[in-house]
Design a protein around this motif. Structure first.
Motif, PDB file in Angstrom:
ATOM      1  N   PRO A 178      -4.172  15.124  -0.105  1.00  0.00           N
ATOM      2  CA  PRO A 178      -2.767  14.830  -0.220  1.00  0.00           C
ATOM      3  C   PRO A 178      -2.744  13.508  -1.055  1.00  0.00           C
ATOM      4  CG  PRO A 178      -3.094  15.224   2.273  1.00  0.00           C
ATOM      5  CD  PRO A 178      -4.162  15.330   1.601  1.00  0.00           C
ATOM      6  N   ILE A 179      -1.225  13.246  -1.550  1.00  0.00           N
ATOM      7  CA  ILE A 179      -1.727  12.195  -2.393  1.00  0.00           C
ATOM      8  C   ILE A 179       0.270  12.028  -2.071  1.00  0.00           C
ATOM      9  CG2 ILE A 179      -1.371  14.042  -4.572  1.00  0.00           C
ATOM     10  CD1 ILE A 179      -2.789  11.504  -6.443  1.00  0.00           C
ATOM     11  N   VAL A 180       0.453  10.625  -2.270  1.00  0.00           N
ATOM     12  CA  VAL A 180       1.614  10.430  -2.116  1.00  0.00           C
ATOM     13  C   VAL A 180       1.639   8.755  -3.049  1.00  0.00           C
ATOM     14  CG1 VAL A 180       3.073   8.621  -0.779  1.00  0.00           C
ATOM     15  CG2 VAL A 180       1.377  10.457   0.619  1.00  0.00           C
ATOM     16  N   THR A 181       2.732   8.589  -4.137  1.00  0.00           N
ATOM     17  CA  THR A 181       2.946   8.311  -5.002  1.00  0.00           C
ATOM     18  C   THR A 181       4.507   7.120  -4.619  1.00  0.00           C
ATOM     19  OG1 THR A 181       2.337   9.206  -6.211  1.00  0.00           O
ATOM     20  CG2 THR A 181       3.527   7.752  -7.531  1.00  0.00           C
ATOM     21  N   ARG A 182       3.955   5.582  -4.999  1.00  0.00           N
ATOM     22  CA  ARG A 182       5.217   4.869  -5.207  1.00  0.00           C
ATOM     23  C   ARG A 182       5.706   4.443  -6.404  1.00  0.00           C
ATOM     24  NH1 ARG A 182       6.897   3.474   0.193  1.00  0.00           N
ATOM     25  NH2 ARG A 182       8.790   1.520  -0.782  1.00  0.00           N
ATOM     26  N   ILE A 183       7.171   3.996  -7.406  1.00  0.00           N
ATOM     27  CA  ILE A 183       6.795   3.901  -7.960  1.00  0.00           C
ATOM     28  C   ILE A 183       8.226   2.520  -7.760  1.00  0.00           C
ATOM     29  CG2 ILE A 183       7.586   3.347 -10.585  1.00  0.00           C
ATOM     30  CD1 ILE A 183       6.583   6.706 -10.312  1.00  0.00           C
ATOM     31  N   GLN A 208      -8.489   3.243  -1.535  1.00  0.00           N
ATOM     32  CA  GLN A 208      -8.125   4.775  -1.888  1.00  0.00           C
ATOM     33  C   GLN A 208      -6.576   4.369  -2.611  1.00  0.00           C
ATOM     34  OE1 GLN A 208      -8.302   3.274   1.339  1.00  0.00           O
ATOM     35  NE2 GLN A 208      -6.542   3.579   2.853  1.00  0.00           N
ATOM     36  N   ILE A 209      -6.343   2.898  -2.587  1.00  0.00           N
ATOM     37  CA  ILE A 209      -4.552   2.917  -3.571  1.00  0.00           C
ATOM     38  C   ILE A 209      -5.159   2.240  -4.408  1.00  0.00           C
ATOM     39  CG2 ILE A 209      -2.883   1.807  -3.048  1.00  0.00           C
ATOM     40  CD1 ILE A 209      -2.649   1.614  -0.635  1.00  0.00           C
ATOM     41  N   SER A 210      -4.753   2.658  -5.708  1.00  0.00           N
ATOM     42  CA  SER A 210      -4.786   2.431  -7.057  1.00  0.00           C
ATOM     43  C   SER A 210      -3.294   2.078  -7.273  1.00  0.00           C
ATOM     44  CB  SER A 210      -5.441   3.291  -7.719  1.00  0.00           C
ATOM     45  OG  SER A 210      -4.371   4.627  -8.154  1.00  0.00           O
ATOM     46  N   LEU A 211      -3.579   1.132  -8.324  1.00  0.00           N
ATOM     47  CA  LEU A 211      -2.635   0.506  -9.054  1.00  0.00           C
ATOM     48  C   LEU A 211      -2.012   0.416 -10.745  1.00  0.00           C
ATOM     49  CD1 LEU A 211       0.535  -1.080  -8.808  1.00  0.00           C
ATOM     50  CD2 LEU A 211      -1.374  -3.881  -9.197  1.00  0.00           C
ATOM     51  N   ASP A 230      -4.928  12.642   5.139  1.00  0.00           N
ATOM     52  CA  ASP A 230      -3.556  12.283   5.930  1.00  0.00           C
ATOM     53  C   ASP A 230      -2.448  11.805   5.183  1.00  0.00           C
ATOM     54  OD1 ASP A 230      -1.948  11.921   8.191  1.00  0.00           O
ATOM     55  OD2 ASP A 230      -3.607  11.002   9.408  1.00  0.00           O
ATOM     56  N   LYS A 231      -1.506  12.241   5.402  1.00  0.00           N
ATOM     57  CA  LYS A 231      -0.196  11.924   4.044  1.00  0.00           C
ATOM     58  C   LYS A 231       0.361  11.055   4.860  1.00  0.00           C
ATOM     59  CE  LYS A 231       3.035  13.845   1.594  1.00  0.00           C
ATOM     60  NZ  LYS A 231       4.051  14.955   1.267  1.00  0.00           N
ATOM     61  N   GLU A 232       0.526  10.550   6.121  1.00  0.00           N
ATOM     62  CA  GLU A 232       1.251  10.123   6.996  1.00  0.00           C
ATOM     63  C   GLU A 232       0.593   8.903   7.049  1.00  0.00           C
ATOM     64  OE1 GLU A 232       3.293   9.262  11.672  1.00  0.00           O
ATOM     65  OE2 GLU A 232       2.819  11.588  10.919  1.00  0.00           O
ATOM     66  N   ALA A 233      -0.621   8.924   7.454  1.00  0.00           N
ATOM     67  CA  ALA A 233      -1.266   7.443   7.537  1.00  0.00           C
ATOM     68  C   ALA A 233      -1.365   7.150   5.992  1.00  0.00           C
ATOM     69  CB  ALA A 233      -2.713   7.839   7.070  1.00  0.00           C
ATOM     70  N   LEU A 234      -1.045   7.924   4.963  1.00  0.00           N
ATOM     71  CA  LEU A 234      -1.057   7.439   3.508  1.00  0.00           C
ATOM     72  C   LEU A 234       0.129   6.452   3.211  1.00  0.00           C
ATOM     73  CD1 LEU A 234      -3.377  10.505   1.615  1.00  0.00           C
ATOM     74  CD2 LEU A 234      -3.855   8.218   2.006  1.00  0.00           C
ATOM     75  N   GLU A 235       1.514   6.965   3.554  1.00  0.00           N
ATOM     76  CA  GLU A 235       2.707   6.639   3.495  1.00  0.00           C
ATOM     77  C   GLU A 235       2.722   5.041   4.530  1.00  0.00           C
ATOM     78  OE1 GLU A 235       5.480   9.920   4.660  1.00  0.00           O
ATOM     79  OE2 GLU A 235       5.106  10.921   2.817  1.00  0.00           O
ATOM     80  N   ASN A 236       2.607   5.691   5.505  1.00  0.00           N
ATOM     81  CA  ASN A 236       1.676   4.095   6.411  1.00  0.00           C
ATOM     82  C   ASN A 236       1.415   3.219   5.529  1.00  0.00           C
ATOM     83  OD1 ASN A 236       3.565   5.127   8.441  1.00  0.00           O
ATOM     84  ND2 ASN A 236       1.826   5.899   9.982  1.00  0.00           N
ATOM     85  N   GLU A 237       0.355   2.989   4.981  1.00  0.00           N
ATOM     86  CA  GLU A 237      -0.627   1.998   4.359  1.00  0.00           C
ATOM     87  C   GLU A 237       0.014   1.599   2.856  1.00  0.00           C
ATOM     88  OE1 GLU A 237      -3.377  -0.304   3.730  1.00  0.00           O
ATOM     89  OE2 GLU A 237      -3.723   1.469   5.166  1.00  0.00           O
ATOM     90  N   LEU A 238       0.960   2.492   1.866  1.00  0.00           N
ATOM     91  CA  LEU A 238       1.784   2.782   1.333  1.00  0.00           C
ATOM     92  C   LEU A 238       2.858   0.822   1.836  1.00  0.00           C
ATOM     93  CD1 LEU A 238       1.751   5.105  -1.244  1.00  0.00           C
ATOM     94  CD2 LEU A 238       0.804   3.393  -1.548  1.00  0.00           C
ATOM     95  N   ASN A 239       3.014   1.869   2.445  1.00  0.00           N
ATOM     96  CA  ASN A 239       4.124   0.942   3.100  1.00  0.00           C
ATOM     97  C   ASN A 239       3.988  -0.521   3.555  1.00  0.00           C
ATOM     98  OD1 ASN A 239       6.344   2.565   2.822  1.00  0.00           O
ATOM     99  ND2 ASN A 239       6.272   3.227   4.599  1.00  0.00           N
ATOM    100  N   ASP A 240       2.861  -1.037   4.030  1.00  0.00           N
ATOM    101  CA  ASP A 240       2.058  -1.491   4.314  1.00  0.00           C
ATOM    102  C   ASP A 240       1.633  -2.848   3.087  1.00  0.00           C
ATOM    103  OD1 ASP A 240       1.116  -3.603   6.330  1.00  0.00           O
ATOM    104  OD2 ASP A 240      -0.974  -3.120   5.582  1.00  0.00           O
ATOM    105  N   GLN A 241       1.071  -2.204   1.906  1.00  0.00           N
ATOM    106  CA  GLN A 241       0.385  -3.138   0.750  1.00  0.00           C
ATOM    107  C   GLN A 241       1.951  -3.505   0.242  1.00  0.00           C
ATOM    108  OE1 GLN A 241      -2.045  -3.778   0.334  1.00  0.00           O
ATOM    109  NE2 GLN A 241      -2.668  -2.954   1.770  1.00  0.00           N
TER     110      GLN A 241
END
Length: 418
Positions: A178-183, A208-211, A230-241
């Motif tokens: 899974p890959i999750v992106t936020r801009i 696991q997170i690149s900028l 784990d897509k849900e875990a990735l989304e939670n990690e992005l929100n935390d960062q």
């Protein structure tokens, strides 16, 4: 992780006559499913060049896409190159021929069937994916653990083939993470200073997170990409960062998630039930084009006008002839009167206007090439800005100004709601 390489084929691409939009579309679709593109090649309609590019592409990637060169004319060499590269032969595929026949009948062009018969010739070892929007089918060849995908070159044929047929096949074939992106859209923050300011936060990002820093005009898009199992875990990690990032850049952010400025604007307008109209001179409808490129914009965008001739600014928008005589048509005062007239004409909450000289020649008032004034009116609030962009050609000027106007409008609306 599976990787891809793209090969664009066509003399018209190399000569600059045609812009390659296929590569950016394919790359973005592959990114969504976690397949990175390692390299993009552009080659001429020459059998040797195509084969050489395919060899280089397979040296660095698992999946190779080619676009173009599979039409019915003599300069289309891609299928011949494929046959030689894979040591295969071209054969008439009956299913593809039937598909071709039905397509030409539907288009009332059955008289062209015989001269297009070669379109139904495919590699004997290829998996055929029918093209619902054109005469050339897509071929997929798998050999030695690698995959080649041969696509037509016409963008409106490529897009549905890739999005609706190729991507599902690749998703099923490969075990993709899974890959999750936020801009995050940052404004009024020079890129070098931004990088220095968030350096500590960036260095502490988990592996696991690149900028990526993606500047567009005066806006910097910070793209965070997370890859894992784990897509849900990735989304939670992005929100935390992102929560950890906020103290560094708060006050400079116009959107915590969103790529294109017109999409960000549409979400704001829809959420607040606001309407907008445009009066464009030097941008020639580019602002309206951006706004109407977003699905669902009809609830917010009521209309636009291009009063290019100064007489139409007077007749339709009520700009004062005296203002034009005293200040010239490229002035803050004219921009302000244009936006006011536009707001009244369309009865909208918001109106924007532009007046300037896109070049390369000056106007009848001998104003400077590259100068533009734009007015943004939000109900009773009004803001006028000036830009001077003599280094940009006409098309780039129009696009830059349109982007800047919408960006400034978003900034105003964000501050207003803050």
């Amino acid at each position: 992780m599976a990787t891809a390489a793209l090969i664009t084929i066509g003399d018209e691409i190399l000569s600059g006559i045609t812009v390659d939009t296929n590569s950016s579309f394919i790359a973005s679709e592959l990114k969504k499913i976690g397949i990175p593109v390692k390299q993009i090649f552009t080659v001429s309609d020459d059998t040797g060049s195509i084969k050489s590019a395919m060899k280089s592409a397979f040296d660095i990637a698992d999946i190779v896409f080619t676009t173009g060169g599979i039409g019915p004319t003599k300069d289309d060499k891609t299928k011949t190159a494929y046959a030689e590269f894979f040591q295969d032969k071209l054969t008439l595929d009956e299913e593809t021929f039937h598909h071709l026949k039905q397509l030409l009948i539907k288009r009332k062009r059955e008289h062209l069937l015989e001269i297009n018969k070669g379109q139904a010739e495919v590699l004997s070892k290829a998996k055929i994916i029918q093209n619902d929007n054109g005469t050339a089918p897509c071929m997929m060849i798998e050999e030695n653990g690698k995959t080649a995908i041969c696509l037509p070159g016409v963008p409106f044929e490529v897009k549905p083939l890739v999005a609706e047929k190729i991507i599902p096949l690749l998703t099923e074939k490969y075990q993709l993470s899974p890959i999750v992106t936020r801009i995050i859209s940052v404004v009024n923050f020079p890129e070098s200073l931004l990088s220095e300011t968030i350096s500590d936060w960036e260095l502490a990002l988990p592996e696991q997170i690149s900028l990526s820093y993606l500047p567009i005009g005066t806006r910097i898009k910070l793209r965070l990409t997370a890859v894992g199992n784990d897509k849900e875990a990735l989304e939670n990690e992005l929100n935390d960062q992102i929560s950890k990032l906020k103290p560094y850049i708060e006050g400079h952010v116009i959107a915590w998630d969103g790529n294109e400025i017109q999409v960000i604007l549409k979400e704001i307008l829809s959420g607040r039930n606001l309407t907008i109209s445009t009066a464009e001179s030097c941008t020639g409808g580019e602002i309206a084009k951006l706004i109407t490129g977003v699905s669902g914009c009809s609830t917010t965008f009521l209309g636009g006008i291009i009063p290019y001739d100064f007489h139409k600014k007077i007749e339709i928008l009520g700009v004062s002839p005296q203002t034009i005589e005293e200040k010239t048509v490229v002035s803050a005062e004219v921009a302000q009167e244009m936006s006011l007239g536009c707001q009244k004409l369309f009865k909208t909450d918001i109106s924007v206007s532009t007046t300037g000289v896109a070049g390369p020649n000056t106007d009848e008032f001998n104003n400077q090439v590259g100068e533009v004034f734009y007015s943004i009116r939000v109900k009773d609030f009004e803001q006028t800005n000036r830009l001077f962009l003599p280094h940009l050609d006409r098309k780039d000027f129009m696009f830059f100004v349109a982007q800047r106007v919408l960006q400034d409008l978003v900034e105003i609306l964000v501050k207003e709601n803050g």
